[in-house]
Motif scaffolding. Structure first.
Motif, PDB file in Angstrom:
ATOM      1  N   ILE A   1      -7.658   3.242  -0.534  1.00  0.00           N
ATOM      2  CA  ILE A   1      -6.653   3.312   0.531  1.00  0.00           C
ATOM      3  C   ILE A   1      -6.709   4.651   1.269  1.00  0.00           C
ATOM      4  O   ILE A   1      -5.863   4.929   2.121  1.00  0.00           O
ATOM      5  CB  ILE A   1      -5.231   3.088  -0.017  1.00  0.00           C
ATOM      6  CG1 ILE A   1      -4.908   4.084  -1.136  1.00  0.00           C
ATOM      7  CG2 ILE A   1      -5.069   1.662  -0.522  1.00  0.00           C
ATOM      8  CD1 ILE A   1      -3.479   3.956  -1.654  1.00  0.00           C
TER       9      ILE A   1
ATOM     10  N   ASP B   1      -6.370   5.052   5.372  1.00  0.00           N
ATOM     11  CA  ASP B   1      -5.434   4.089   5.954  1.00  0.00           C
ATOM     12  C   ASP B   1      -4.345   4.851   6.707  1.00  0.00           C
ATOM     13  O   ASP B   1      -3.705   5.749   6.155  1.00  0.00           O
ATOM     14  CB  ASP B   1      -4.836   3.217   4.847  1.00  0.00           C
ATOM     15  CG  ASP B   1      -3.914   2.142   5.388  1.00  0.00           C
ATOM     16  OD1 ASP B   1      -2.779   2.490   5.785  1.00  0.00           O
ATOM     17  OD2 ASP B   1      -4.313   0.972   5.421  1.00  0.00           O
ATOM     18  N   SER B   2      -4.111   4.508   7.968  1.00  0.00           N
ATOM     19  CA  SER B   2      -3.169   5.263   8.813  1.00  0.00           C
ATOM     20  C   SER B   2      -1.749   5.239   8.257  1.00  0.00           C
ATOM     21  O   SER B   2      -1.037   6.247   8.308  1.00  0.00           O
ATOM     22  CB  SER B   2      -3.188   4.723  10.238  1.00  0.00           C
ATOM     23  OG  SER B   2      -2.820   3.348  10.268  1.00  0.00           O
ATOM     24  N   GLN B   3      -1.328   4.093   7.697  1.00  0.00           N
ATOM     25  CA  GLN B   3       0.028   4.006   7.166  1.00  0.00           C
ATOM     26  C   GLN B   3       0.158   4.785   5.855  1.00  0.00           C
ATOM     27  O   GLN B   3       1.199   5.389   5.583  1.00  0.00           O
ATOM     28  CB  GLN B   3       0.414   2.541   6.955  1.00  0.00           C
ATOM     29  CG  GLN B   3       0.457   1.729   8.235  1.00  0.00           C
ATOM     30  CD  GLN B   3       1.334   2.379   9.300  1.00  0.00           C
ATOM     31  OE1 GLN B   3       2.389   2.932   9.001  1.00  0.00           O
ATOM     32  NE2 GLN B   3       0.874   2.326  10.549  1.00  0.00           N
TER      33      GLN B   3
ATOM     34  N   ARG C   1       0.807  -1.215   0.000  1.00  0.00           N
ATOM     35  CA  ARG C   1       0.000   0.000   0.000  1.00  0.00           C
ATOM     36  C   ARG C   1       0.846   1.274   0.000  1.00  0.00           C
ATOM     37  O   ARG C   1       0.379   2.321  -0.453  1.00  0.00           O
ATOM     38  CB  ARG C   1      -0.931   0.023   1.210  1.00  0.00           C
ATOM     39  CG  ARG C   1      -2.076  -0.960   1.126  1.00  0.00           C
ATOM     40  CD  ARG C   1      -3.129  -0.659   2.175  1.00  0.00           C
ATOM     41  NE  ARG C   1      -4.371  -1.391   1.903  1.00  0.00           N
ATOM     42  CZ  ARG C   1      -5.534  -1.118   2.488  1.00  0.00           C
ATOM     43  NH1 ARG C   1      -5.621  -0.137   3.375  1.00  0.00           N
ATOM     44  NH2 ARG C   1      -6.608  -1.817   2.184  1.00  0.00           N
TER      45      ARG C   1
END
Length: 590
Positions: free
Chosen positions: A527, A530-532, A288
Motif C-alpha cells: 500500500i 497509495d494517495s489515500q 486500506r
C-alpha cells in the motif's frame, strides 16, 4: 541674549553712579566765593548747554535708528524670498519636534507595557502557582476542614471541582496569552529604537520580569488540553442483527467521507441498525486506511460490516428497501445519475429516492435525536440514508471527545494499525518528541478562501510571521509540513521561518527508498504510494505532534483536530494559520 545682558549691566552701572552723586553732601557757602557768583552761573550755563547738546545728539541718533531700522528691515523682507530662506529650517525644526514626541510616547508605552508585564507575571505567580504540588499544598491547607479530596494531578472528585479546575486552567492560559501578546507589542514598539541615539533593548524589559521569563515562563504554555472524556453525553449502540443501514457518502474527498461515516454511525445507533460500509467500487477503499474490526472491538459487538460481508449475508441479492434522503435540495440525497448507475452495477436494486422533510444542503437546520428517530425509523430490513456530511445534528454530542457513542476506546474512526506504526517510525527517525505540525493547504485554496467572508489564504511572508510566533511559544526545533503547495512556495516559506537568527527546518516525507526502513510496513503490504494511505499517514503524523497549525476551512485539518481531541494530544497552542487575522492583501474577484 549676550547683547541683552550687556545692556542690563550698563543700566545698573548708571543707576549706581547717580545714587553715589546724590549721597555726597552739598558744598557749604563761603564768603570768599560770593564775589564770583556771576562767573559760576555762566560756567553753569555753559555746562548745561553742553550737556543739552550732548543728550540731544544721542536722542537724535536714537531717533534715526528707530526710524530707519524698521525701514531697512522692510526693504530686506521685500527684496528676499523669506519663505525659501526659512522654510527648510522651520520644517526641520517641526519634524524634529514631532519625531521627538513620537519617540517619547513610544518609549513611555514601552515602559508601561513592561510594568504591565511584571504585574501579569506577579498575578499569575501569586494566584496560580506554577507547579501542581503547589496547587495541592495551597488548596489542601486552605481547605483542611473540607471533605473534598485532591490527588497529585489536582483532579476533584465531583463535577463542580472539575469545572473549577478547567476555569482555572482557562484563566492561566488567558494570562499567558496576554503576556505573550504584551511581549509582541514591546518588540514592535522597540524596533524603531534599535538604531540611533535611543539606547533601549528588549532585555531591559525582560529583566524586569525576573525569573518568570525563560523557558516557557516556568510554565508550559503549550501543554496538552485536559481531557473531558468521562463527561461525555453518549448513547448505546445495540443494533438488531437483521436490520441494516447502508451508508452513502459522496461530497468532497476522503476527509469529508470520514466525517460523513462518523455521522452515519450515530444514525445507525439511533435507529438500532448495523452499519454497512460502502463498496470500494462506489467509494474509497476504506480497508486500506481504517481498521473496521477496531470499531467492533471498541463496542464489544458487531456494529459495522464491510460491503463484501453484507453481500455474502444477502447472498448477493442486495435490495435497498427504502432510500431516505436527509437533504431534499438542491438534489435528493446529494446523489446524481452517475452514482445511481454505480450502485446498480454493484447489483443493488432500490426504490425511488424520497425525503421526509424539506432540507437544503446550503442552509441546514438544527435537528435533534427525536427528529431523526421520528422521520427515519422504519421496519424495513435495509434502508439507505443519503449523504449526511452537511447534517447539523446535535453538534455538541457529535463533536465531543470520543464522539456521541458509548465505547471503551479513545476514538472509533482512526487510522489502521499499519499507518499508526509507520507514523511513529517516521517521527522517531526525523522529528523526535517535540515538533510542530503544519497543514499548509494551497492548491485550489485561493479561490475557495476568497469567496468567504474572511479569506483564509495568506501571503507567504504573513503566514511565516504567524508560524514563527507559534514556534516561539512552543519552543519546538522542527516543523512537519503537510502541504500541496508548489516548491516555489515552500522554498520561500522555509527561508522566512527564522527565530533568533536560526532557520527552523520544514520537514516533509521523503519519497520511498530501499535504504530507509521507516515505511517498510507499507511497502510490505503493498500500500506504499497509495494517495489515500499517504494522506492518512500525513494526518496521523500531524495528530501526534506537540502543536498543530491547521488550515481554516479544510476538512483535512478538521479530521486532524478530531483525532488530536480523541487521542488527547491536543495542545493549548493549537490554532488555525494566522487565526484571527485577515490576509494583508486580497486579490479581486474574477
Amino acid at each position: 541674549m549676550d547683547r541683552d545682558s550687556s545692556d542690563d549691566e550698563e543700566d545698573s552701572q548708571t543707576l549706581i553712579e547717580q545714587n553715589d552723586r546724590k549721597s555726597q553732601p552739598l558744598p557749604t557757602s563761603s564768603p570768599r566765593r560770593s564775589s564770583s557768583t556771576t562767573l559760576d552761573i555762566e560756567s553753569l550755563g555753559g555746562s548745561i548747554r553742553r550737556r543739552f547738546f550732548r543728550d540731544f545728539n544721542k536722542r537724535y541718533y536714537y531717533f534715526l535708528l528707530v526710524i530707519f531700522l524698521p525701514l531697512l528691515i522692510v526693504v530686506v523682507v521685500f527684496s528676499a524670498d523669506v519663505r525659501n530662506l526659512f522654510s527648510a529650517n522651520i520644517s526641520a525644526l517641526r519634524l524634529d519636534s514631532v519625531t521627538d514626541r513620537m519617540r517619547e510616547a513610544e518609549l513611555q508605552a514601552l515602559y508601561l507595557l513592561g510594568q504591565q508585564q511584571v504585574s501579569l507575571f506577579s498575578l499569575l505567580n501569586q494566584s496560580f502557582p506554577f507547579h501542581s504540588n503547589n496547587y495541592n499544598s495551597t488548596i489542601s491547607n486552605s481547605n483542611s476542614n473540607s471533605s473534598v479530596n485532591y490527588n497529585s494531578t489536582f483532579v476533584f472528585n465531583n463535577f463542580e471541582g472539575e469545572s473549577l479546575k478547567f476555569k482555572i486552567e482557562d484563566l492561566r492560559s488567558a494570562l499567558l496569552n496576554q503576556i505573550s501578546l504584551n511581549k509582541q507589542i514591546q518588540q514592535v514598539l522597540l524596533s524603531p529604537h534599535k538604531s540611533g541615539s535611543a539606547n533601549v533593548s528588549s532585555s531591559d524589559f525582560d529583566n524586569a520580569a525576573g525569573p518568570f521569563l525563560g523557558s516557557g515562563f516556568g510554565y508550559d504554555r503549550c501543554r496538552k488540553v485536559q481531557s473531558r472524556f468521562l463527561e461525555r453525553k453518549t448513547i448505546e449502540w445495540k443494533p438488531r442483527s437483521d436490520k441494516f443501514l447502508f451508508a452513502i457518502c459522496l461530497s468532497g474527498q476522503m476527509s469529508n467521507h470520514l466525517i460523513c461515516l462518523e455521522k452515519h454511525m450515530f444514525f445507525a445507533a439511533l435507529l438500532n441498525r448495523v452499519l454497512v460500509m460502502p463498496s470500494s467500487k462506489f467509494d474509497y477503499q476504506y480497508s486500506r486506511v481504517l481498521d473496521i474490526d477496531h470499531i467492533n472491538q471498541c463496542l464489544g459487538r458487531k456494529v459495522v460490516v464491510t460491503f463484501e460481508e453484507f453481500a455474502q449475508m444477502r447472498k448477493n441479492h442486495i435490495h435497498i428497501d427504502r432510500f431516505i434522503c436527509y437533504f431534499s435540495s438542491p438534489t435528493h440525497c446529494y446523489v446524481d445519475e452517475e452514482h445511481i448507475k454505480k450502485l446498480k452495477v454493484l447489483g443493488i436494486s432500490m426504490g425511488k429516492l424520497g425525503s421526509p422533510w424539506k432540507e437544503d444542503v446550503k442552509k441546514p437546520s438544527k435537528k435533534t435525536v427525536e427528529d431523526v428517530q421520528a422521520k427515519f425509523t422504519s421496519n424495513d430490513d435495509v434502508i439507505a440514508i443519503g449523504d449526511v456530511f452537511f447534517a447539523d445534528l446535535e453538534k455538541e454530542r457529535v463533536l465531543q471527545p470520543g464522539g456521541p457513542l458509548a465505547h471503551k476506546c479513545k476514538t472509533l474512526i482512526e487510522p489502521s494499525r499499519r499507518i499508526i506504526l509507520t507514523a511513529q517510525r517516521f517521527i522517531q527517525t526525523f522529528l523526535g518528541k517535540d515538533f510542530i505540525a503544519l497543514h499548509f493547504r494551497r492548491h485550489g485554496f485561493l479561490k475557495f478562501c476568497n469567496v468567504k467572508k474572511q479569506s483564509c489564504f495568506y501571503p507567504i511572508p504573513q503566514a511565516a510571521d504567524c508560524i514563527v510566533r507559534v514556534v516561539e511559544m512552543a519552543n519546538a526545533p522542527v516543523i512537519y509540513l503537510s502541504t500541496d503547495a508548489a516548491e516555489s512556495e515552500t522554498d520561500l516559506l522555509q527561508s522566512l521561518i527564522v527565530l533568533n537568527g536560526k532557520i527552523v527546518p520544514l520537514v516533509r516525507r521523503p519519497s520511498h527508498t530501499s535504504v530507509e526502513k521507516w515505511d517498510a510496513l507499507l511497502s510490505r503490504h503493498g500500500i506504499e504510494g497509495d494517495s489515500q494511505v499517504e494522506a492518512m499517514l500525513d494526518k496521523t503524523i500531524c495528530a501526534m505532534s506537540s502543536v498543530f497549525i491547521g488550515a481554516s476551512g479544510s476538512t483535512f485539518t478538521e479530521d486532524i483536530l478530531r483525532l488530536r481531541k480523541d487521542w488527547e494530544s491536543a495542545s493549548l497552542c493549537d490554532e488555525y494559520l494566522c487565526q484571527g487575522e485577515s490576509p494583508n492583501y486580497i486579490a479581486e474577484d474574477e
